[in-house]
Design a protein around this motif. Structure first.
Motif, PDB file in Angstrom:
ATOM      1  N   PRO A 156       0.809  -1.074  -0.069  1.00  0.00           N
ATOM      2  CA  PRO A 156       0.124  -0.013  -0.001  1.00  0.00           C
ATOM      3  C   PRO A 156       0.930   1.119   0.106  1.00  0.00           C
ATOM      4  O   PRO A 156       1.986   1.205   0.559  1.00  0.00           O
ATOM      5  N   SER A 157       0.168   2.272  -0.773  1.00  0.00           N
ATOM      6  CA  SER A 157       1.009   3.570  -0.560  1.00  0.00           C
ATOM      7  C   SER A 157       0.865   4.117   0.590  1.00  0.00           C
ATOM      8  O   SER A 157      -0.144   3.980   1.054  1.00  0.00           O
ATOM      9  N   ALA A 158       1.543   5.498   0.924  1.00  0.00           N
ATOM     10  CA  ALA A 158       1.404   6.107   1.847  1.00  0.00           C
ATOM     11  C   ALA A 158       0.023   6.900   2.057  1.00  0.00           C
ATOM     12  O   ALA A 158      -0.457   7.226   2.932  1.00  0.00           O
ATOM     13  N   SER A 159      -0.243   7.091   0.801  1.00  0.00           N
ATOM     14  CA  SER A 159      -1.505   8.035   0.689  1.00  0.00           C
ATOM     15  C   SER A 159      -2.916   6.824   0.898  1.00  0.00           C
ATOM     16  O   SER A 159      -3.979   7.559   0.952  1.00  0.00           O
ATOM     17  N   CYS A 160      -2.822   5.699   0.820  1.00  0.00           N
ATOM     18  CA  CYS A 160      -3.923   4.777   0.977  1.00  0.00           C
ATOM     19  C   CYS A 160      -3.723   4.111   2.602  1.00  0.00           C
ATOM     20  O   CYS A 160      -2.880   3.483   2.545  1.00  0.00           O
ATOM     21  N   PHE A 161      -4.625   4.374   3.215  1.00  0.00           N
ATOM     22  CA  PHE A 161      -4.625   4.245   4.541  1.00  0.00           C
ATOM     23  C   PHE A 161      -6.170   3.892   5.184  1.00  0.00           C
ATOM     24  O   PHE A 161      -6.861   4.075   4.668  1.00  0.00           O
ATOM     25  N   LYS A 162      -6.093   3.164   6.208  1.00  0.00           N
ATOM     26  CA  LYS A 162      -7.443   2.706   6.747  1.00  0.00           C
ATOM     27  C   LYS A 162      -7.776   3.889   7.953  1.00  0.00           C
ATOM     28  O   LYS A 162      -7.017   4.124   8.691  1.00  0.00           O
ATOM     29  N   PHE A 163      -8.882   4.213   7.940  1.00  0.00           N
ATOM     30  CA  PHE A 163      -9.387   5.120   8.787  1.00  0.00           C
ATOM     31  C   PHE A 163     -10.750   4.691   9.511  1.00  0.00           C
ATOM     32  O   PHE A 163     -11.349   4.315   8.364  1.00  0.00           O
ATOM     33  N   PRO A 164     -11.324   4.973  10.652  1.00  0.00           N
ATOM     34  CA  PRO A 164     -12.402   4.268  11.248  1.00  0.00           C
ATOM     35  C   PRO A 164     -13.749   4.665  10.413  1.00  0.00           C
ATOM     36  O   PRO A 164     -13.820   5.652  10.184  1.00  0.00           O
ATOM     37  N   TYR A 165     -14.824   3.882  10.292  1.00  0.00           N
ATOM     38  CA  TYR A 165     -15.742   3.896   9.739  1.00  0.00           C
ATOM     39  C   TYR A 165     -16.439   5.309  10.538  1.00  0.00           C
ATOM     40  O   TYR A 165     -16.110   5.631  11.967  1.00  0.00           O
ATOM     41  N   PHE A 166     -17.164   6.104  10.036  1.00  0.00           N
ATOM     42  CA  PHE A 166     -17.604   7.362  10.351  1.00  0.00           C
ATOM     43  C   PHE A 166     -18.714   7.423  11.586  1.00  0.00           C
ATOM     44  O   PHE A 166     -19.391   8.395  11.913  1.00  0.00           O
ATOM     45  N   GLY A 167     -19.096   6.248  12.051  1.00  0.00           N
ATOM     46  CA  GLY A 167     -19.970   5.962  13.305  1.00  0.00           C
ATOM     47  C   GLY A 167     -19.692   4.936  14.149  1.00  0.00           C
ATOM     48  O   GLY A 167     -18.855   3.949  13.625  1.00  0.00           O
ATOM     49  N   PRO A 168     -19.883   5.000  15.459  1.00  0.00           N
ATOM     50  CA  PRO A 168     -19.358   3.984  16.343  1.00  0.00           C
ATOM     51  C   PRO A 168     -20.256   2.433  16.020  1.00  0.00           C
ATOM     52  O   PRO A 168     -19.617   1.447  16.418  1.00  0.00           O
ATOM     53  N   LYS A 169     -21.384   2.623  15.882  1.00  0.00           N
ATOM     54  CA  LYS A 169     -22.020   1.433  15.767  1.00  0.00           C
ATOM     55  C   LYS A 169     -23.361   2.019  14.657  1.00  0.00           C
ATOM     56  O   LYS A 169     -23.459   2.989  14.495  1.00  0.00           O
ATOM     57  N   GLY A 170     -24.026   0.490  14.333  1.00  0.00           N
ATOM     58  CA  GLY A 170     -25.076   0.844  13.407  1.00  0.00           C
ATOM     59  C   GLY A 170     -25.381  -0.464  12.646  1.00  0.00           C
ATOM     60  O   GLY A 170     -24.843  -1.537  13.118  1.00  0.00           O
ATOM     61  N   HIS A 171     -26.338  -0.361  11.773  1.00  0.00           N
ATOM     62  CA  HIS A 171     -26.653  -1.598  10.988  1.00  0.00           C
ATOM     63  C   HIS A 171     -27.378  -1.464   9.604  1.00  0.00           C
ATOM     64  O   HIS A 171     -27.526  -0.021   9.270  1.00  0.00           O
ATOM     65  N   ALA A 172     -27.422  -2.221   8.503  1.00  0.00           N
ATOM     66  CA  ALA A 172     -27.833  -2.049   7.569  1.00  0.00           C
ATOM     67  C   ALA A 172     -28.734  -3.223   6.951  1.00  0.00           C
ATOM     68  O   ALA A 172     -27.937  -4.563   7.227  1.00  0.00           O
ATOM     69  N   ASN A 173     -29.667  -2.858   6.487  1.00  0.00           N
ATOM     70  CA  ASN A 173     -30.423  -4.110   5.779  1.00  0.00           C
ATOM     71  C   ASN A 173     -30.426  -3.926   4.408  1.00  0.00           C
ATOM     72  O   ASN A 173     -30.884  -2.846   3.576  1.00  0.00           O
TER      73      ASN A 173
END
Length: 222
Positions: free
Chosen positions: A46-63
């Protein structure tokens, strides 16, 4: 009200990052095929510009609820939908349930919004199975690793959607669920999924057919 505004801004930032992710042709994909696929290129670091950061909410769900025609076709053929953790299959082939939040998902500026797990289409009559897992949402649709009868097929574009049908619904308040998110986000059958399902089961699933609706809520309060 300030809390809702702040949440909407956070979601808008996440959507902007997601929409800005580079679009890669479906036949190539940003990931090489899984190990064991002939001709698979080596994995680039992976390049330095591609990194993981947390999803923008602590919890939730999707149907992810399949359309009525899809459910009917699955039932008529006898195909069973099975979940791959943490995604769960809904009873009666109605769709799948996806937990979302910091502990499950992440955003990759280069690759999109990542969802672990997946689901299996088990055609009991023929014995064929199609597993769709490790899903990335990008501007052109949902990409995933695919396995047919246990054989890796690499990353494929499995479903498409239209940004103009999704973006306006991102900041929809969900006060009864303690969060915010789109209730209406339609997905459509990709050319690859249509061809694969037809070849394996004979089900007349066409490219562009309505596949499912994604109803997602990101929760910020208990």
């Amino acid at each position: 009200m300030r809390v809702l505004v702040r949440i909407a801004q956070t979601l808008a930032i996440g959507a902007a990052v997601f929409a800005a992710a580079p679009v890669t042709p479906a036949h190539a994909g940003p990931f090489p095929p899984l190990p064991g696929v002939p001709g698979a290129p080596s994995v680039e670091p992976p390049s330095a510009s591609c990194f993981k950061f947390p999803y923008f909410g602590p919890k939730g769900h999707a149907n992810f609820d399949f359309g009525h025609d899809i459910v009917r076709l699955l039932d008529e053929r006898g195909v069973q939908v099975e979940g791959i953790a943490p995604i769960e299959a809904k009873p009666g082939n109605k769709g799948i349930y996806m937990p979302i939040g910091w502990k499950q998902d992440h955003i990759d500026p280069c690759n999109g919004v990542y969802y672990p797990g997946g689901f299996v289409l088990n055609d009991v009559r023929s014995g064929h199975t199609v597993a769709i897992h490790d899903i990335y949402l990008r501007p052109d649709g949902a990409h995933a690793q695919v396995e047919i009868d246990g054989e890796p097929q690499g990353e494929q574009l499995v479903a498409t959607y239209r940004l103009h049908e999704f973006v306006p619904n991102v900041p929809t308040p969900r006060p009864l669920e303690g969060g915010i998110g789109p209730k209406h986000w339609p997905f459509y059958t990709s050319a690859y999924l249509s061809r694969t399902v037809r070849d394996l089961t004979g089900i007349p699933l066409n490219e562009g057919d309505y596949l499912a609706n994604l109803d997602a809520v990101v929760q910020y309060v208990p």
